[in-house]
Design a protein around this motif. Structure first.
Motif, PDB file in Angstrom:
ATOM      1  N   SER A 244       1.055  -1.053  -0.067  1.00  0.00           N
ATOM      2  CA  SER A 244       0.182  -0.400  -0.002  1.00  0.00           C
ATOM      3  C   SER A 244       0.792   1.141   0.013  1.00  0.00           C
ATOM      4  O   SER A 244       1.790   1.515   0.762  1.00  0.00           O
ATOM      5  N   VAL A 245       0.063   2.045  -0.708  1.00  0.00           N
ATOM      6  CA  VAL A 245       0.904   4.043  -0.470  1.00  0.00           C
ATOM      7  C   VAL A 245       0.067   4.769   0.998  1.00  0.00           C
ATOM      8  O   VAL A 245      -1.429   4.892   0.803  1.00  0.00           O
ATOM      9  N   VAL A 246       0.807   5.093   1.701  1.00  0.00           N
ATOM     10  CA  VAL A 246      -0.703   5.768   2.670  1.00  0.00           C
ATOM     11  C   VAL A 246       0.162   7.452   2.575  1.00  0.00           C
ATOM     12  O   VAL A 246       1.727   7.788   2.068  1.00  0.00           O
ATOM     13  N   VAL A 247      -1.198   8.004   2.734  1.00  0.00           N
ATOM     14  CA  VAL A 247      -1.200   9.318   2.045  1.00  0.00           C
ATOM     15  C   VAL A 247      -1.417   9.608   3.138  1.00  0.00           C
ATOM     16  O   VAL A 247      -2.325  10.208   4.073  1.00  0.00           O
ATOM     17  N   TRP A 248      -0.517  11.404   4.037  1.00  0.00           N
ATOM     18  CA  TRP A 248      -0.847  11.681   4.987  1.00  0.00           C
ATOM     19  C   TRP A 248      -0.019  13.229   5.413  1.00  0.00           C
ATOM     20  O   TRP A 248       0.838  13.601   5.333  1.00  0.00           O
ATOM     21  N   ASN A 249      -1.244  13.869   6.113  1.00  0.00           N
ATOM     22  CA  ASN A 249      -0.881  15.378   6.439  1.00  0.00           C
ATOM     23  C   ASN A 249      -1.607  15.813   7.955  1.00  0.00           C
ATOM     24  O   ASN A 249      -2.824  15.509   7.521  1.00  0.00           O
ATOM     25  N   PRO A 250      -1.086  16.241   8.974  1.00  0.00           N
ATOM     26  CA  PRO A 250      -1.694  16.107  10.430  1.00  0.00           C
ATOM     27  C   PRO A 250      -2.855  17.578  10.256  1.00  0.00           C
ATOM     28  O   PRO A 250      -3.167  18.123  10.917  1.00  0.00           O
ATOM     29  N   THR A 268       4.372  22.560   4.901  1.00  0.00           N
ATOM     30  CA  THR A 268       5.597  21.686   3.483  1.00  0.00           C
ATOM     31  C   THR A 268       5.526  20.938   3.972  1.00  0.00           C
ATOM     32  O   THR A 268       6.757  20.876   3.122  1.00  0.00           O
ATOM     33  N   MET A 269       4.585  19.911   4.547  1.00  0.00           N
ATOM     34  CA  MET A 269       5.355  18.239   4.054  1.00  0.00           C
ATOM     35  C   MET A 269       4.569  17.803   3.989  1.00  0.00           C
ATOM     36  O   MET A 269       3.219  18.270   3.648  1.00  0.00           O
ATOM     37  N   MET A 270       4.437  16.339   3.352  1.00  0.00           N
ATOM     38  CA  MET A 270       3.522  15.627   2.778  1.00  0.00           C
ATOM     39  C   MET A 270       4.035  14.006   2.819  1.00  0.00           C
ATOM     40  O   MET A 270       5.711  14.259   2.047  1.00  0.00           O
ATOM     41  N   CYS A 271       3.796  12.839   3.444  1.00  0.00           N
ATOM     42  CA  CYS A 271       4.035  12.149   3.881  1.00  0.00           C
ATOM     43  C   CYS A 271       3.540  11.154   2.455  1.00  0.00           C
ATOM     44  O   CYS A 271       2.719  11.240   2.234  1.00  0.00           O
TER      45      CYS A 271
END
Ligand code: TA6
Length: 297
Positions: A244-250, A268-271
């Motif tokens: 899988s690919v996990v896409v995360w930004n809090p 300024t971030m993107m997981c």
């Protein structure tokens, strides 16, 4: 991006690589190649910085990240292993989220440098501490190949007699100019929404990022493309060995809740993570190995 850490060199490891420490003795591997700069910590074999000269950094590191041998570092590429997030077992036994690899001290074992690249190899083997948490024999190797891009391969080797199951992630924090101007292509048409009890939902083909996101896309091939518009670039992530690919930004509330991220740090971030999130995980038989990889360009 790491100049605020105020490090001192303790050992020169090669022409372009040195071991440096902060005021508390926390150890960093600092790489100053003619074509790029990079840094790892031995704690977690954690890539915390990568920047091709004259370009914007590719990897995000929180300005208030904590460098403490008990804690995971906010930003970079945490090595989450041997489980992803929290499992029923990790919750019931009060074990650390995302496993123990990211809070273990690794050894750096090979350094090879050319005019275009540097290859490093970090290893972590089962020991009394890891066995008290996860009772299996293993050797974990993180191979890092740094050039005009980043390649990270996490090799899980079963050195014991019984088959074991593992999960985890190369939990890459990408650095972007302005998250509100970013979109993502190359994801699947459905995803599991971790912010809504894992419900399956339909995804947009080109994903805008306009709020908190914690989504699991069950894909294991193809490129995921982050359109980093304000840097006038596309960041391409290619994963293998993942399920899988996990896409995360809090987003803002999440950032405020973190002691180790500035309130505006989410901007300024993107997981984009190369992950093994399924319940069945990956089975590794005695004497066998499995590789989880991510390439970030
Ligand atoms: O990969 C996404 C995720 O599992 C989120 O649910 C979020 O909590 C994030 O990782 C960070 O986890 P951490 O334990 O590093 O705070």
């Amino acid at each position: 991006m790491i100049s605020h850490l105020r490090l001192n060199t303790t050992k020169t490891l090669s022409e372009q690589v040195s071991l440096q420490v902060d005021s508390k003795g926390f150890e960093f591997i600092i790489i100053n190649h003619p074509k790029f700069d990079a840094a790892f910590t031995l704690h977690g074999a954690h890539l915390i910085h990568f920047q091709v000269k004259q370009q914007a950094p590719l990897i995000y590191l929180s300005k208030t990240a904590l460098f403490d041998d008990k804690k995971a570092i906010r930003g970079g590429v945490p090595v989450c292993w041997p489980w992803f997030g929290n499992t029923e077992e990790s919750l019931s036994k009060k074990l650390p989220g995302h496993g123990f690899a990211r809070t273990s001290k690794w050894a750096v074992s090979i350094i090879d440098e050319t005019s275009d690249a540097i290859d490093l190899e970090f290893t972590l083997s089962a020991n009394e501490v890891t066995k008290a948490i996860w009772d299996h024999d293993f050797t974990l190797t993180l191979k890092a190949s740094l050039s005009d891009h980043v390649e990270l391969s996490l090799i899980t080797q079963n050195t014991g007699t019984d088959t074991f199951k593992y999960g985890g992630a190369l939990h890459s924090y990408l650095c972007v100019a302005d998250i509100t101007q970013c979109t993502i292509d190359g994801l699947a048409s459905t995803y599991s929404d971790s912010l809504d009890e894992g419900k399956q939902k339909n995804a947009e083909k080109t994903l805008p990022i306009d709020g908190p996101i914690d989504s699991i896309y069950a894909i294991n091939e193809g490129d995921v493309i982050v359109n980093d518009a304000n840097n006038e670039r596309k960041i391409i992530v290619t994963n293998t060995g993942n399920d899988s690919v996990v896409v995360w930004n809090p987003w803002i509330k999440g950032a405020i809740a973190f002691a180790d991220m500035p309130d505006d740090g989410y901007q300024t971030m993107m997981c984009i993570e190369s992950a093994i999130t399924s319940k069945q995980g990956v089975l590794v038989e005695s004497g066998q190995s499995h590789t989880l990889k991510t390439v970030i360009k």
